[in-house]
Design a protein around this motif. Structure first.
Motif, PDB file in Angstrom:
ATOM      1  N   UNK A 171      -2.907 -15.061  -0.347  1.00 51.32           N
ATOM      2  CA  UNK A 171      -3.761 -13.923   0.031  1.00 51.32           C
ATOM      3  C   UNK A 171      -2.933 -12.640  -0.103  1.00 51.32           C
ATOM      4  N   UNK A 172      -3.475 -11.690  -0.884  1.00 50.32           N
ATOM      5  CA  UNK A 172      -2.797 -10.406  -1.062  1.00 50.32           C
ATOM      6  C   UNK A 172      -3.769  -9.292  -0.688  1.00 50.32           C
ATOM      7  N   UNK A 173      -3.235  -8.277  -0.031  1.00 48.06           N
ATOM      8  CA  UNK A 173      -4.069  -7.137   0.367  1.00 48.06           C
ATOM      9  C   UNK A 173      -3.410  -5.860  -0.161  1.00 48.06           C
ATOM     10  N   UNK A 174      -4.227  -4.929  -0.628  1.00 49.06           N
ATOM     11  CA  UNK A 174      -3.736  -3.614  -1.066  1.00 49.06           C
ATOM     12  C   UNK A 174      -4.463  -2.557  -0.265  1.00 49.06           C
ATOM     13  N   UNK A 175      -3.694  -1.592   0.323  1.00 46.39           N
ATOM     14  CA  UNK A 175      -4.317  -0.533   1.123  1.00 46.39           C
ATOM     15  C   UNK A 175      -3.994   0.844   0.567  1.00 46.39           C
ATOM     16  N   UNK A 176      -4.984   1.727   0.626  1.00 50.51           N
ATOM     17  CA  UNK A 176      -4.770   3.108   0.204  1.00 50.51           C
ATOM     18  C   UNK A 176      -5.682   3.996   1.055  1.00 50.51           C
ATOM     19  N   UNK A 177      -5.424   5.293   1.034  1.00 47.61           N
ATOM     20  CA  UNK A 177      -6.278   6.261   1.750  1.00 47.61           C
ATOM     21  C   UNK A 177      -6.056   7.615   1.110  1.00 47.61           C
ATOM     22  N   UNK A 178      -6.922   8.567   1.427  1.00 45.76           N
ATOM     23  CA  UNK A 178      -6.792   9.922   0.868  1.00 45.76           C
ATOM     24  C   UNK A 178      -5.441  10.522   1.274  1.00 45.76           C
ATOM     25  N   UNK A 179      -4.874  11.319   0.371  1.00 46.06           N
ATOM     26  CA  UNK A 179      -3.536  11.899   0.583  1.00 46.06           C
ATOM     27  C   UNK A 179      -3.440  12.673   1.898  1.00 46.06           C
ATOM     28  N   UNK A 212      -7.088  -8.107  -2.389  1.00 40.71           N
ATOM     29  CA  UNK A 212      -8.276  -7.571  -1.718  1.00 40.71           C
ATOM     30  C   UNK A 212      -7.950  -6.103  -1.428  1.00 40.71           C
ATOM     31  N   UNK A 213      -8.853  -5.191  -1.800  1.00 44.42           N
ATOM     32  CA  UNK A 213      -8.544  -3.756  -1.676  1.00 44.42           C
ATOM     33  C   UNK A 213      -9.226  -3.153  -0.441  1.00 44.42           C
ATOM     34  N   UNK A 214      -8.442  -2.439   0.376  1.00 44.46           N
ATOM     35  CA  UNK A 214      -8.981  -1.771   1.560  1.00 44.46           C
ATOM     36  C   UNK A 214      -8.703  -0.276   1.473  1.00 44.46           C
ATOM     37  N   UNK A 215      -9.710   0.543   1.767  1.00 42.43           N
ATOM     38  CA  UNK A 215      -9.495   1.985   1.846  1.00 42.43           C
ATOM     39  C   UNK A 215      -9.553   2.359   3.327  1.00 42.43           C
ATOM     40  N   UNK A 216      -8.473   2.943   3.828  1.00 45.36           N
ATOM     41  CA  UNK A 216      -8.397   3.188   5.276  1.00 45.36           C
ATOM     42  C   UNK A 216      -8.655   4.652   5.637  1.00 45.36           C
ATOM     43  N   UNK A 217      -9.224   5.428   4.687  1.00 44.44           N
ATOM     44  CA  UNK A 217      -9.394   6.867   4.951  1.00 44.44           C
ATOM     45  C   UNK A 217     -10.233   7.125   6.213  1.00 44.44           C
ATOM     46  N   UNK A 218     -11.362   6.439   6.317  1.00 47.75           N
ATOM     47  CA  UNK A 218     -12.278   6.722   7.444  1.00 47.75           C
ATOM     48  C   UNK A 218     -12.416   5.525   8.384  1.00 47.75           C
ATOM     49  N   UNK A 219     -11.452   4.616   8.337  1.00 48.54           N
ATOM     50  CA  UNK A 219     -11.632   3.357   9.062  1.00 48.54           C
ATOM     51  C   UNK A 219     -10.493   3.134  10.052  1.00 48.54           C
ATOM     52  N   UNK A 233       0.813  -1.211   0.000  1.00 50.73           N
ATOM     53  CA  UNK A 233       0.000   0.000   0.000  1.00 50.73           C
ATOM     54  C   UNK A 233       0.843   1.255   0.000  1.00 50.73           C
ATOM     55  N   UNK A 234       0.169   2.373  -0.173  1.00 50.95           N
ATOM     56  CA  UNK A 234       0.845   3.666  -0.237  1.00 50.95           C
ATOM     57  C   UNK A 234       1.325   4.086   1.163  1.00 50.95           C
TER      58      UNK A 234
END
Ligand code: DC
Length: 234
Positions: free
Chosen positions: A155-163, A205-212, A12-13
């Motif tokens: 199992x692969x996971x990708x994470x990103x969130x707002x800059x 599997x894509x996860x967005x962590x901006x609000x989590x 992830x970023x």
């Protein structure tokens, strides 16, 4: 029967929360499975190498072209390094020197330079694979883990969130203001690196962590089929 697997990759970023997530996921799987999942932060390896070069070898790591002798020295140091990730985030390096979490946190910019040096990624790849062989099952986190280091991971996971969110998290981690612009530069360095650029694995599997929160992300990921299979009672 539960699925038996030896590695889970988390890419992830910068600032998307991969390190905290990885550590928390290992702890959760150990609790639920009564197993011994370990974890490895790849960024810590690059950060520890940068720290060793600066503090122990008196080298300057700059964005300008690094002299090839310095690059060769760094590759030799990496080849001799013993990596051991401890639960508090410390990494044991060469000659058993312990690099603390605080020291690692200060090395963001320098680690970016180390990660782009020719020859270094091949050595770090070897370190990552032998770590997983020795301490697996393992959750390994970084930028190129699911694409290059363990392309066949089940199992692969990708994470990103707002800059802006990521810049806030990095500021907290590094104890200074990391602006969104600075973080965007780090993203560009990761995406544009010639050797093993950062990419989202196609099968992640894509996860967005901006609000989590981390706990919410763990709850979400455990609902995924791959984790349901992993957690079937024996
Ligand atoms: O995740 P982090 O900020 O601790 O990573 C530090 C540096 O290491 C960052 O510049 C990206 C680099 N890195 C990399 O190139 N490949 C990885 N698999 C992990 C980190």
């Amino acid at each position: 029967m539960p699925t038996l697997i030896n590695e889970i990759t988390v890419d992830g970023t910068a600032g998307s929360g991969t390190s905290s997530f990885t550590e928390a996921l290992a702890a959760k799987l150990n609790e639920l499975q009564n197993s011994r999942w370990s974890y490895l932060s790849s960024g810590s390896i690059y950060r520890a190498l940068a720290w060793y070069m600066i503090e122990k070898c008196g080298c300057k790591l700059t964005d300008e072209d690094m002299p090839s002798l310095l690059t060769e020295t760094l590759v030799k140091i990496a080849e001799a390094a013993i990596i051991n990730q401890f639960t508090d985030g410390c990494v044991a390096m060469i000659n058993d020197h312990l690099v603390t979490s605080e020291e690692l946190a200060l090395m963001g910019d320098q680690a970016k330079i180390v990660a782009a040096l020719p020859g270094i990624r091949e050595v770090v790849r070897r370190i990552q694979r032998s770590y997983v062989k020795a301490y697996g099952p393992c959750i390994i986190e970084g930028r190129d883990i699911g694409t290059v280091v363990f392309p066949n991971a089940p199992i692969k996971i990708w994470m990103d969130a707002a800059l802006e969110t990521r810049a806030g998290r990095r500021s907290q981690k590094e104890g200074r203001i990391v602006t969104p612009e600075e973080l965007a530069e780090r993203d560009a360095a990761d995406y544009d690196r010639e050797d093993c650029p950062m990419r989202q694995p196609d099968d992640a599997i894509v996860l967005d962590s901006t609000f989590t929160t981390v706990d919410e992300l763990i709850e979400l990921i455990l609902l995924e089929d791959a984790f349901q299979d992993l957690l079937v009672p024996a």
